[in-house]
Scaffold this motif. Structure first.
Motif, PDB file in Angstrom:
ATOM      1  N   ASN A 176     -50.401  -5.462 -10.150  1.00 57.46           N
ATOM      2  CA  ASN A 176     -49.397  -6.078  -9.283  1.00 57.46           C
ATOM      3  C   ASN A 176     -48.070  -6.298  -9.999  1.00 57.46           C
ATOM      4  OD1 ASN A 176     -50.399  -6.982  -6.412  1.00 57.46           O
ATOM      5  ND2 ASN A 176     -52.154  -7.189  -7.789  1.00 57.46           N
ATOM      6  N   LEU A 177     -48.102  -6.670 -11.278  1.00 61.38           N
ATOM      7  CA  LEU A 177     -46.852  -6.776 -12.023  1.00 61.38           C
ATOM      8  C   LEU A 177     -46.160  -5.419 -12.129  1.00 61.38           C
ATOM      9  CD1 LEU A 177     -47.802  -9.209 -14.931  1.00 61.38           C
ATOM     10  CD2 LEU A 177     -46.015  -9.594 -13.218  1.00 61.38           C
ATOM     11  N   ALA A 178     -46.955  -4.383 -12.378  1.00 59.74           N
ATOM     12  CA  ALA A 178     -46.380  -3.036 -12.452  1.00 59.74           C
ATOM     13  C   ALA A 178     -45.788  -2.630 -11.105  1.00 59.74           C
ATOM     14  CB  ALA A 178     -47.442  -2.036 -12.896  1.00 59.74           C
ATOM     15  N   ALA A 179     -46.522  -2.855 -10.014  1.00 61.32           N
ATOM     16  CA  ALA A 179     -46.045  -2.473  -8.683  1.00 61.32           C
ATOM     17  C   ALA A 179     -44.797  -3.262  -8.293  1.00 61.32           C
ATOM     18  CB  ALA A 179     -47.145  -2.688  -7.647  1.00 61.32           C
ATOM     19  N   TYR A 180     -44.805  -4.549  -8.584  1.00 60.21           N
ATOM     20  CA  TYR A 180     -43.641  -5.380  -8.281  1.00 60.21           C
ATOM     21  C   TYR A 180     -42.414  -4.884  -9.045  1.00 60.21           C
ATOM     22  CZ  TYR A 180     -40.489  -9.395  -8.562  1.00 60.21           C
ATOM     23  OH  TYR A 180     -39.387 -10.203  -8.536  1.00 60.21           O
ATOM     24  N   GLY A 181     -42.594  -4.549 -10.319  1.00 58.55           N
ATOM     25  CA  GLY A 181     -41.474  -4.044 -11.116  1.00 58.55           C
ATOM     26  C   GLY A 181     -40.931  -2.733 -10.584  1.00 58.55           C
ATOM     27  N   VAL A 182     -41.819  -1.828 -10.174  1.00 59.65           N
ATOM     28  CA  VAL A 182     -41.385  -0.535  -9.641  1.00 59.65           C
ATOM     29  C   VAL A 182     -40.685  -0.719  -8.294  1.00 59.65           C
ATOM     30  CG1 VAL A 182     -42.149   1.723  -8.832  1.00 59.65           C
ATOM     31  CG2 VAL A 182     -43.184   0.723 -10.882  1.00 59.65           C
ATOM     32  N   ALA A 183     -41.254  -1.549  -7.404  1.00 58.00           N
ATOM     33  CA  ALA A 183     -40.640  -1.796  -6.093  1.00 58.00           C
ATOM     34  C   ALA A 183     -39.253  -2.420  -6.263  1.00 58.00           C
ATOM     35  CB  ALA A 183     -41.535  -2.703  -5.250  1.00 58.00           C
ATOM     36  N   PHE A 184     -39.143  -3.360  -7.179  1.00 54.50           N
ATOM     37  CA  PHE A 184     -37.858  -4.008  -7.432  1.00 54.50           C
ATOM     38  C   PHE A 184     -36.840  -2.994  -7.941  1.00 54.50           C
ATOM     39  CE2 PHE A 184     -34.999  -6.601 -10.126  1.00 54.50           C
ATOM     40  CZ  PHE A 184     -34.532  -7.469  -9.145  1.00 54.50           C
ATOM     41  N   ALA A 185     -37.284  -2.086  -8.811  1.00 53.33           N
ATOM     42  CA  ALA A 185     -36.388  -1.055  -9.332  1.00 53.33           C
ATOM     43  C   ALA A 185     -35.890  -0.147  -8.202  1.00 53.33           C
ATOM     44  CB  ALA A 185     -37.107  -0.228 -10.399  1.00 53.33           C
ATOM     45  N   PHE A 186     -36.791   0.243  -7.283  1.00 54.39           N
ATOM     46  CA  PHE A 186     -36.394   1.060  -6.137  1.00 54.39           C
ATOM     47  C   PHE A 186     -35.367   0.326  -5.281  1.00 54.39           C
ATOM     48  CE2 PHE A 186     -40.225   3.860  -6.479  1.00 54.39           C
ATOM     49  CZ  PHE A 186     -39.576   5.066  -6.298  1.00 54.39           C
ATOM     50  N   ALA A 187     -35.653  -0.933  -4.957  1.00 53.31           N
ATOM     51  CA  ALA A 187     -34.771  -1.713  -4.088  1.00 53.31           C
ATOM     52  C   ALA A 187     -33.400  -1.902  -4.731  1.00 53.31           C
ATOM     53  CB  ALA A 187     -35.405  -3.063  -3.770  1.00 53.31           C
ATOM     54  N   ILE A 188     -33.380  -2.148  -6.035  1.00 54.83           N
ATOM     55  CA  ILE A 188     -32.119  -2.310  -6.758  1.00 54.83           C
ATOM     56  C   ILE A 188     -31.306  -1.015  -6.692  1.00 54.83           C
ATOM     57  CG2 ILE A 188     -31.197  -2.429  -9.103  1.00 54.83           C
ATOM     58  CD1 ILE A 188     -31.643  -5.135  -8.189  1.00 54.83           C
ATOM     59  N   LEU A 189     -31.975   0.125  -6.828  1.00 52.18           N
ATOM     60  CA  LEU A 189     -31.277   1.411  -6.771  1.00 52.18           C
ATOM     61  C   LEU A 189     -30.647   1.624  -5.395  1.00 52.18           C
ATOM     62  CD1 LEU A 189     -30.488   4.087  -8.046  1.00 52.18           C
ATOM     63  CD2 LEU A 189     -32.731   4.994  -7.377  1.00 52.18           C
TER      64      LEU A 189
END
Length: 435
Positions: A42-55
């Motif tokens: 979940n930490l990994a998924a949250y970090g990846v989702a946040f990176a996508f949203a930021i982009l």
């Protein structure tokens, strides 16, 4: 009239508090997610989702700087508002396209190489984050108006509301539901930003009314139209896009480095701690834009303040990174296991110079934005991104360095390149303004 260090501090402090409060979001949500089932996934998924949203959010990041610098009257307010709304529609469409299952599978699994479970959680978190980018653009536009009007305290009050909404959402979901941690984090972020967007609009009502009453535009040479807005803003948007594109690219490298899952899990936690101290620099850009003066006559006082601020920010991060406080932060506060904490300490130590470099970058960008010379900002970001990717490739593919450690080294090297590139154009603008 000279700007005293006390007056700069008084103007800057509410914006610093705003960014500091926002910087707490990451560690808080990471700590909650770390205490839920399957924290590593979940930490990994949250970090990846946040990176996508930021982009996806990247094109509207600089709207606050644009509204601080450009909105002077009713016509310029309406034109930049319409421009902002158009950007918000565009990034929302992009977010929807990314969420189409075949498109998302290609990006997340074929390109990045995410494990199936992390990819599934990331997709769900991104659906929850759908309103997030447009809400950011909306509230940054109105916050820029407040900053230009000198009402920086209202910006800080809005952030208090945001943090309260985010925290309440996270705690309610933590206590009363059993949703995955990545979904909880995404829901808390979306709730907080949407509430803050509404509050920013309400707080700016008086400022908007005053602007609309100023119906007389400036002379023809300075009149704001959509062509001027595009000429001014496109380099800034490209700057954000290039800068924020780094995160997904780093995620890609993490997936192909030593200890990929550990690196993906630890990177958002390390980044969140670093962001607390980099926030001091991020908060300074709009301060300098608002206070430099049309002829940059206050650059010396603002530069002195930036120097002191940068040194203090990096020293503060170093006190945590190089002392037993690091274990306290990562294990007791962030909730990482001792195994994951061990992966976090060295990257944090490497990132100690970054807060000072961030203050310098904000001051350099402010000089160029106030001088209406934004193209070098884009070029400098391209230098930074290129440096990050080259260093990452060399460290991961060539030297087989642990992913999160390689990322920290690359971030510092890239920022050094960006700061160095901007020195000549900043000096050119300052010399031209002094004539």
């Amino acid at each position: 009239m000279r700007r005293s260090q006390a007056s700069i501090f008084k103007f800057w402090l509410p914006l610093a508090a705003t960014w500091l409060m926002m910087s707490v979001e990451g560690p808080f949500l990471a700590a909650v997610i770390a205490r839920l089932p399957d924290p590593k996934f979940n930490l990994a998924a949250y970090g990846v989702a946040f990176a996508f949203a930021i982009l996806v959010e990247a094109p509207v990041i600089m709207i606050m700087s644009a509204s601080t610098a450009l909105v002077e009257n009713g016509p310029s307010f309406k034109k930049l508002r319409n421009f902002t709304y158009s950007l918000n529609i565009g990034i929302s469409v992009v977010m929807i396209l990314v969420l189409i299952p075949p498109v998302f599978r290609f990006i997340a699994q074929s390109l990045i190489g995410l494990p199936d479970e992390v990819a599934r959680l990331t997709h769900g978190a991104l659906i929850i984050l759908l309103p997030w980018p447009a809400a950011i653009g909306y509230r940054r536009f109105f916050q820029g108006l407040l900053i230009r009007a000198g009402m920086t305290r209202l910006v800080a009050y809005g952030t208090v509301v945001r943090i309260s909404a985010m925290t309440s959402t996270a705690l309610l979901l933590y206590i009363f539901t059993s949703i995955p941690g990545a979904y909880l984090g995404a829901a808390a972020l979306s709730a907080g930003v949407c509430v803050e967007a509404v509050v920013a609009r309400l707080m700016a009502r008086g400022t908007v009314r005053r602007l609309i009453r100023i119906a007389v535009e400036t002379d023809e040479h300075e009149r704001l139209d959509y062509a001027r807005i595009r000429h001014f803003y496109i380099p800034l948007a490209l700057t954000s896009l290039l800068g924020l594109a780094v995160q997904p690219m780093v995620t890609f490298f993490m997936g192909h480095a030593r200890y990929p899952l550990e690196s993906l899990a630890v990177l958002p936690v390390v980044g969140a701690l670093s962001f607390i101290f980099r926030a001091m620099g991020l908060s300074y850009q709009e301060v300098a834009i608002a206070m430099l003066g049309k002829n940059h006559q206050h650059s010396r006082e603002l530069g002195r303040f930036a120097l002191n601020l940068g040194l203090a920010s990096s020293v503060a991060l170093g006190i945590i990174a190089f002392t037993p406080l690091a274990r306290v932060w990562f294990e007791t506060i962030s909730g990482l296991t001792p195994e994951l904490s061990a992966f976090a300490i060295i990257p944090t130590q490497i990132l100690v110079p970054l807060p000072a470099m961030s203050v310098l970058l904000s001051f350099q960008r402010a000089i160029l934005v106030q001088g209406r010379f934004t193209r070098p900002i884009t070029a400098a970001t391209a230098v930074e991104v290129g440096g990050i990717l080259l260093v990452l490739f060399a460290l991961i593919q060539g030297l087989n360095v642990v992913g999160v450690t390689a990322a920290a080294i690359a971030f510092v090297a890239g920022r050094l390149g960006s700061n160095s590139y901007l020195v000549p154009p900043c000096l050119r603008v300052l010399r031209s303004a002094s004539r």
